[in-house]
Design a protein around this motif. Sequence first.
Motif, PDB file in Angstrom:
ATOM      1  N   GLN A  85     -12.096 -17.929 -12.080  1.00  0.00           N
ATOM      2  CA  GLN A  85     -12.838 -19.003 -12.744  1.00  0.00           C
ATOM      3  C   GLN A  85     -12.120 -19.398 -14.033  1.00  0.00           C
ATOM      4  O   GLN A  85     -11.735 -18.537 -14.817  1.00  0.00           O
ATOM      5  CB  GLN A  85     -14.249 -18.511 -13.080  1.00  0.00           C
ATOM      6  N   VAL A  86     -11.970 -20.702 -14.265  1.00  0.00           N
ATOM      7  CA  VAL A  86     -11.388 -21.199 -15.511  1.00  0.00           C
ATOM      8  C   VAL A  86     -12.503 -21.306 -16.550  1.00  0.00           C
ATOM      9  O   VAL A  86     -13.621 -21.726 -16.231  1.00  0.00           O
ATOM     10  CB  VAL A  86     -10.715 -22.574 -15.302  1.00  0.00           C
ATOM     11  N   GLN A  87     -12.175 -20.945 -17.786  1.00  0.00           N
ATOM     12  CA  GLN A  87     -13.103 -21.101 -18.903  1.00  0.00           C
ATOM     13  C   GLN A  87     -12.394 -21.815 -20.042  1.00  0.00           C
ATOM     14  O   GLN A  87     -11.175 -21.704 -20.197  1.00  0.00           O
ATOM     15  CB  GLN A  87     -13.608 -19.740 -19.400  1.00  0.00           C
ATOM     16  N   ARG A  88     -13.179 -22.542 -20.860  1.00  0.00           N
ATOM     17  CA  ARG A  88     -12.635 -23.221 -22.041  1.00  0.00           C
ATOM     18  C   ARG A  88     -13.408 -22.733 -23.262  1.00  0.00           C
ATOM     19  O   ARG A  88     -14.624 -22.543 -23.202  1.00  0.00           O
ATOM     20  CB  ARG A  88     -12.779 -24.738 -21.915  1.00  0.00           C
ATOM     21  N   LEU A  89     -12.696 -22.552 -24.362  1.00  0.00           N
ATOM     22  CA  LEU A  89     -13.326 -22.112 -25.610  1.00  0.00           C
ATOM     23  C   LEU A  89     -13.968 -23.317 -26.285  1.00  0.00           C
ATOM     24  O   LEU A  89     -13.293 -24.298 -26.615  1.00  0.00           O
ATOM     25  CB  LEU A  89     -12.284 -21.471 -26.527  1.00  0.00           C
ATOM     26  N   GLU A  90     -15.294 -23.259 -26.433  1.00  0.00           N
ATOM     27  CA  GLU A  90     -16.052 -24.339 -27.066  1.00  0.00           C
ATOM     28  C   GLU A  90     -16.957 -23.749 -28.141  1.00  0.00           C
ATOM     29  O   GLU A  90     -17.815 -22.922 -27.845  1.00  0.00           O
ATOM     30  CB  GLU A  90     -16.899 -25.083 -26.026  1.00  0.00           C
ATOM     31  N   ASN A  91     -16.750 -24.165 -29.382  1.00  0.00           N
ATOM     32  CA  ASN A  91     -17.558 -23.683 -30.510  1.00  0.00           C
ATOM     33  C   ASN A  91     -17.592 -22.158 -30.583  1.00  0.00           C
ATOM     34  O   ASN A  91     -18.638 -21.560 -30.827  1.00  0.00           O
ATOM     35  CB  ASN A  91     -18.979 -24.250 -30.446  1.00  0.00           C
ATOM     36  N   GLY A  92     -16.454 -21.545 -30.327  1.00  0.00           N
ATOM     37  CA  GLY A  92     -16.348 -20.091 -30.445  1.00  0.00           C
ATOM     38  C   GLY A  92     -16.837 -19.298 -29.245  1.00  0.00           C
ATOM     39  O   GLY A  92     -16.842 -18.070 -29.277  1.00  0.00           O
ATOM     40  N   LYS A  93     -17.265 -19.979 -28.177  1.00  0.00           N
ATOM     41  CA  LYS A  93     -17.758 -19.284 -26.976  1.00  0.00           C
ATOM     42  C   LYS A  93     -16.985 -19.752 -25.753  1.00  0.00           C
ATOM     43  O   LYS A  93     -16.644 -20.932 -25.620  1.00  0.00           O
ATOM     44  CB  LYS A  93     -19.247 -19.560 -26.761  1.00  0.00           C
TER      45      LYS A  93
END
Length: 141
Positions: A85-93
């Motif tokens: 699964q790909v994840q992106r860092l958004e607002n520290g999460k």
Amino acid sequence: MRIRSQFVRRSAAVVAGLALAGSAAALGSLQASAAPSSVQAVQAAATVAAAPTISIKADRATAKAWSKVSFTGKTTGIAASTKVQVQRLENGKWVTFPATTKVTSKATYSVWVQSGRVGVNKFRVVTSKAASSAVSITIVK
């Protein structure tokens, strides 16, 4: 007298042979009892050495908004057909990104993303057992 001295020598030889046999048996039992812990130590080392890992590499560092960016990588200790699964860092999460694939039989994966979020985007890939380091992709208009 000669018969008696032969008897004494032979008796001594038999006693010495029995003593050697007894110590060899004791040594063998010590080795036998040590063997399971040696096997366990090797198995434990193999378990530690086989900690699951996943790497990530992007095909570019900069991309235009909504263009495809490909990620590839290798895995260790992760079974074929395991979901990546790909994840992106958004607002520290780390937030799940809508891009998934599966580990191949050669312990690799390939997946691509498209993002319209202009600026530096940090991505990583995860499985149930491991997470990659992050890669930064700068998205431009």
